[in-house]
Design a protein around this motif. Sequence first.
Motif, PDB file in Angstrom:
ATOM      1  N   SER A   4       0.847  -1.188   0.000  1.00  0.00           N
ATOM      2  CA  SER A   4       0.000   0.000   0.000  1.00  0.00           C
ATOM      3  C   SER A   4       0.882   1.238   0.000  1.00  0.00           C
ATOM      4  CB  SER A   4      -0.890   0.019   1.241  1.00  0.00           C
ATOM      5  OG  SER A   4      -1.525   1.274   1.402  1.00  0.00           O
ATOM      6  N   GLU A   5       0.323   2.360  -0.458  1.00  0.00           N
ATOM      7  CA  GLU A   5       1.053   3.612  -0.295  1.00  0.00           C
ATOM      8  C   GLU A   5       1.238   3.923   1.183  1.00  0.00           C
ATOM      9  OE1 GLU A   5      -0.312   6.633   0.893  1.00  0.00           O
ATOM     10  OE2 GLU A   5      -2.446   6.192   0.923  1.00  0.00           O
ATOM     11  N   SER A   6       0.423   3.303   2.034  1.00  0.00           N
ATOM     12  CA  SER A   6       0.568   3.486   3.480  1.00  0.00           C
ATOM     13  C   SER A   6       1.849   2.856   4.013  1.00  0.00           C
ATOM     14  CB  SER A   6      -0.642   2.891   4.212  1.00  0.00           C
ATOM     15  OG  SER A   6      -1.808   3.621   3.940  1.00  0.00           O
ATOM     16  N   ALA A   7       2.508   2.037   3.179  1.00  0.00           N
ATOM     17  CA  ALA A   7       3.815   1.500   3.568  1.00  0.00           C
ATOM     18  C   ALA A   7       4.866   2.594   3.577  1.00  0.00           C
ATOM     19  CB  ALA A   7       4.234   0.402   2.599  1.00  0.00           C
ATOM     20  N   LEU A   8       4.652   3.631   2.767  1.00  0.00           N
ATOM     21  CA  LEU A   8       5.591   4.745   2.659  1.00  0.00           C
ATOM     22  C   LEU A   8       5.083   5.976   3.394  1.00  0.00           C
ATOM     23  CD1 LEU A   8       6.365   4.312  -1.158  1.00  0.00           C
ATOM     24  CD2 LEU A   8       7.593   3.324   0.775  1.00  0.00           C
ATOM     25  N   ASN A   9       3.790   6.220   3.290  1.00  0.00           N
ATOM     26  CA  ASN A   9       3.135   7.298   4.036  1.00  0.00           C
ATOM     27  C   ASN A   9       2.393   6.675   5.211  1.00  0.00           C
ATOM     28  OD1 ASN A   9       3.914   9.343   2.261  1.00  0.00           O
ATOM     29  ND2 ASN A   9       2.110   9.076   0.971  1.00  0.00           N
ATOM     30  N   ILE A  10       3.091   6.356   6.291  1.00  0.00           N
ATOM     31  CA  ILE A  10       2.438   5.668   7.411  1.00  0.00           C
ATOM     32  C   ILE A  10       1.312   6.544   7.953  1.00  0.00           C
ATOM     33  CG2 ILE A  10       2.746   4.593   9.649  1.00  0.00           C
ATOM     34  CD1 ILE A  10       4.339   3.220   7.485  1.00  0.00           C
ATOM     35  N   PRO A  11       0.066   6.054   7.929  1.00  0.00           N
ATOM     36  CA  PRO A  11      -1.055   6.870   8.417  1.00  0.00           C
ATOM     37  C   PRO A  11      -1.045   6.980   9.938  1.00  0.00           C
ATOM     38  CG  PRO A  11      -1.840   4.720   7.674  1.00  0.00           C
ATOM     39  CD  PRO A  11      -0.372   4.758   7.394  1.00  0.00           C
ATOM     40  N   GLY A  12      -1.186   8.178  10.424  1.00  0.00           N
ATOM     41  CA  GLY A  12      -1.173   8.386  11.871  1.00  0.00           C
ATOM     42  C   GLY A  12      -2.354   7.777  12.588  1.00  0.00           C
ATOM     43  N   ASP A  13      -3.436   7.492  11.830  1.00  0.00           N
ATOM     44  CA  ASP A  13      -4.632   6.948  12.470  1.00  0.00           C
ATOM     45  C   ASP A  13      -4.763   5.438  12.298  1.00  0.00           C
ATOM     46  OD1 ASP A  13      -5.118   7.016   9.768  1.00  0.00           O
ATOM     47  OD2 ASP A  13      -6.904   8.305   9.884  1.00  0.00           O
ATOM     48  N   MET A  14      -3.775   4.788  11.696  1.00  0.00           N
ATOM     49  CA  MET A  14      -3.726   3.320  11.689  1.00  0.00           C
ATOM     50  C   MET A  14      -2.278   2.858  11.465  1.00  0.00           C
ATOM     51  SD  MET A  14      -5.988   2.349   8.318  1.00  0.00           S
ATOM     52  CE  MET A  14      -5.757   3.162   6.727  1.00  0.00           C
ATOM     53  N   ILE A  15      -1.485   3.157  12.458  1.00  0.00           N
ATOM     54  CA  ILE A  15      -0.056   2.859  12.396  1.00  0.00           C
ATOM     55  C   ILE A  15       0.184   1.360  12.279  1.00  0.00           C
ATOM     56  CG2 ILE A  15       2.129   3.017  13.669  1.00  0.00           C
ATOM     57  CD1 ILE A  15       1.018   5.622  14.930  1.00  0.00           C
ATOM     58  N   HIS A  16      -0.654   0.578  12.962  1.00  0.00           N
ATOM     59  CA  HIS A  16      -0.474  -0.882  12.915  1.00  0.00           C
ATOM     60  C   HIS A  16      -0.675  -1.422  11.500  1.00  0.00           C
ATOM     61  CE1 HIS A  16      -4.677  -0.136  13.312  1.00  0.00           C
ATOM     62  NE2 HIS A  16      -5.054  -1.270  13.845  1.00  0.00           N
ATOM     63  N   TYR A  17      -1.565  -0.809  10.735  1.00  0.00           N
ATOM     64  CA  TYR A  17      -1.755  -1.188   9.335  1.00  0.00           C
ATOM     65  C   TYR A  17      -0.533  -0.801   8.509  1.00  0.00           C
ATOM     66  CZ  TYR A  17      -3.529  -0.939   4.534  1.00  0.00           C
ATOM     67  OH  TYR A  17      -3.693  -1.083   3.176  1.00  0.00           O
ATOM     68  N   GLY A  18      -0.082   0.435   8.659  1.00  0.00           N
ATOM     69  CA  GLY A  18       1.063   0.902   7.896  1.00  0.00           C
ATOM     70  C   GLY A  18       2.305   0.064   8.127  1.00  0.00           C
ATOM     71  N   PHE A  19       2.512  -0.338   9.372  1.00  0.00           N
ATOM     72  CA  PHE A  19       3.703  -1.141   9.671  1.00  0.00           C
ATOM     73  C   PHE A  19       3.665  -2.487   8.952  1.00  0.00           C
ATOM     74  CE2 PHE A  19       2.783  -4.574  12.702  1.00  0.00           C
ATOM     75  CZ  PHE A  19       4.006  -5.233  12.828  1.00  0.00           C
ATOM     76  N   THR A  20       2.480  -3.083   8.811  1.00  0.00           N
ATOM     77  CA  THR A  20       2.394  -4.369   8.108  1.00  0.00           C
ATOM     78  C   THR A  20       2.624  -4.194   6.614  1.00  0.00           C
ATOM     79  OG1 THR A  20      -0.029  -4.254   7.781  1.00  0.00           O
ATOM     80  CG2 THR A  20       0.786  -5.322   9.802  1.00  0.00           C
ATOM     81  N   LYS A  21       2.192  -3.069   6.065  1.00  0.00           N
ATOM     82  CA  LYS A  21       2.386  -2.829   4.637  1.00  0.00           C
ATOM     83  C   LYS A  21       3.869  -2.572   4.321  1.00  0.00           C
ATOM     84  CE  LYS A  21      -0.755  -4.296   3.869  1.00  0.00           C
ATOM     85  NZ  LYS A  21      -1.294  -5.250   2.870  1.00  0.00           N
ATOM     86  N   THR A  22       4.574  -1.917   5.244  1.00  0.00           N
ATOM     87  CA  THR A  22       6.022  -1.766   5.081  1.00  0.00           C
ATOM     88  C   THR A  22       6.704  -3.123   5.164  1.00  0.00           C
ATOM     89  OG1 THR A  22       5.870   0.409   6.143  1.00  0.00           O
ATOM     90  CG2 THR A  22       8.055  -0.529   5.907  1.00  0.00           C
ATOM     91  N   ALA A  23       6.218  -3.971   6.054  1.00  0.00           N
ATOM     92  CA  ALA A  23       6.769  -5.325   6.167  1.00  0.00           C
ATOM     93  C   ALA A  23       6.589  -6.103   4.870  1.00  0.00           C
ATOM     94  CB  ALA A  23       6.098  -6.069   7.325  1.00  0.00           C
ATOM     95  N   ASN A  24       5.453  -5.909   4.186  1.00  0.00           N
ATOM     96  CA  ASN A  24       5.246  -6.561   2.893  1.00  0.00           C
ATOM     97  C   ASN A  24       6.338  -6.177   1.899  1.00  0.00           C
ATOM     98  OD1 ASN A  24       1.626  -6.134   3.010  1.00  0.00           O
ATOM     99  ND2 ASN A  24       2.856  -7.860   3.690  1.00  0.00           N
ATOM    100  N   LEU A  25       6.717  -4.911   1.913  1.00  0.00           N
ATOM    101  CA  LEU A  25       7.783  -4.454   1.013  1.00  0.00           C
ATOM    102  C   LEU A  25       9.107  -5.125   1.354  1.00  0.00           C
ATOM    103  CD1 LEU A  25       7.224  -0.588   0.644  1.00  0.00           C
ATOM    104  CD2 LEU A  25       6.542  -2.412  -0.914  1.00  0.00           C
ATOM    105  N   ALA A  26       9.404  -5.211   2.647  1.00  0.00           N
ATOM    106  CA  ALA A  26      10.663  -5.820   3.066  1.00  0.00           C
ATOM    107  C   ALA A  26      10.719  -7.292   2.678  1.00  0.00           C
ATOM    108  CB  ALA A  26      10.837  -5.664   4.579  1.00  0.00           C
ATOM    109  N   VAL A  27       9.631  -8.011   2.914  1.00  0.00           N
ATOM    110  CA  VAL A  27       9.607  -9.438   2.583  1.00  0.00           C
ATOM    111  C   VAL A  27       9.720  -9.640   1.079  1.00  0.00           C
ATOM    112  CG1 VAL A  27       8.206 -11.539   2.618  1.00  0.00           C
ATOM    113  CG2 VAL A  27       8.319 -10.079   4.651  1.00  0.00           C
ATOM    114  N   SER A  28       8.981  -8.857   0.301  1.00  0.00           N
ATOM    115  CA  SER A  28       8.983  -9.061  -1.149  1.00  0.00           C
ATOM    116  C   SER A  28      10.348  -8.737  -1.742  1.00  0.00           C
ATOM    117  CB  SER A  28       7.890  -8.228  -1.826  1.00  0.00           C
ATOM    118  OG  SER A  28       8.090  -6.844  -1.631  1.00  0.00           O
TER     119      SER A  28
END
Length: 264
Positions: A141-165
């Motif tokens: 998600s773009e939230s992997a790069l623009n971590i949303p302040g109102d759902m940080i737990h979601y953003g962190f998982t999307k960044t993790a997807n980038l790292a794994v891939s």
Amino acid sequence: MKIDLSGKTAVVSGSTLGIGFAIAWGLAECGAAVVINGRNPPGVDDAVATLKKDFPDAEVRGVAADLGTAEGCAALVKAEPTADILVNNLGIYQLQDFFEIPDEEWTRFFEVNVLSGVRLSRAYLPGMLEKKWGRVIFLSSESALNIPGDMIHYGFTKTANLAVSRGLAKRLAGTGVTVNAVLPGPTLSEGVGEMLGEDAKKAGVSIEEAGVNFVKEERPSSIIQRPATVEEVANMVVYAASPQASATTGAALRVDGGVVETIT
């Protein structure tokens, strides 16, 4: 460009609705045998029936399994032991303030959004490596790069997807198997439509108009100034799954409408 996926089997996690179903539809249109997945058997059956109606000659199967658990992933792999294309689409999101997110929610988001893709990739990749051809695609998600302040737990998982891939692509260097991440921006899926429904009703506007207003207010850096459609996101995934994308691996493929303020 004509994408032909005849003879390929695609497993798409979380694919009864929204982006996941649009991806399954696009893969079936290109001739792939498609495996639909969701937690609820009726939803899986409905999605399979819709695909078969739209593509009478397509091979479409469904597996009801909760991929947010190791047992659910094992059940899917037992039912469908091989895949040429794996789309790790399953994901959950929820607006919640950081100080109100308990430990169990962090764990749940990690299990569903990250470990489901890790487990399925670990299960299906050996078969791809034997064939020296395969495609693994993670929905980030773009939230992997623009971590949303109102759902940080979601953003962190999307960044993790980038790292794994990215790491997995490097691990599979030179094998003929590619691994990529696709990063949607705001997308008018059923879930987002439900989220916008109350605001649309109050404002007396359509869901589509509410989506445009949301993007302009909450994602003002958007260049297209509207939400994407699920089909627009699916188009990128289908390309990444294609033989034509053979030189694309380890990439973060953005379908964010230009929301992210970088050129790389």
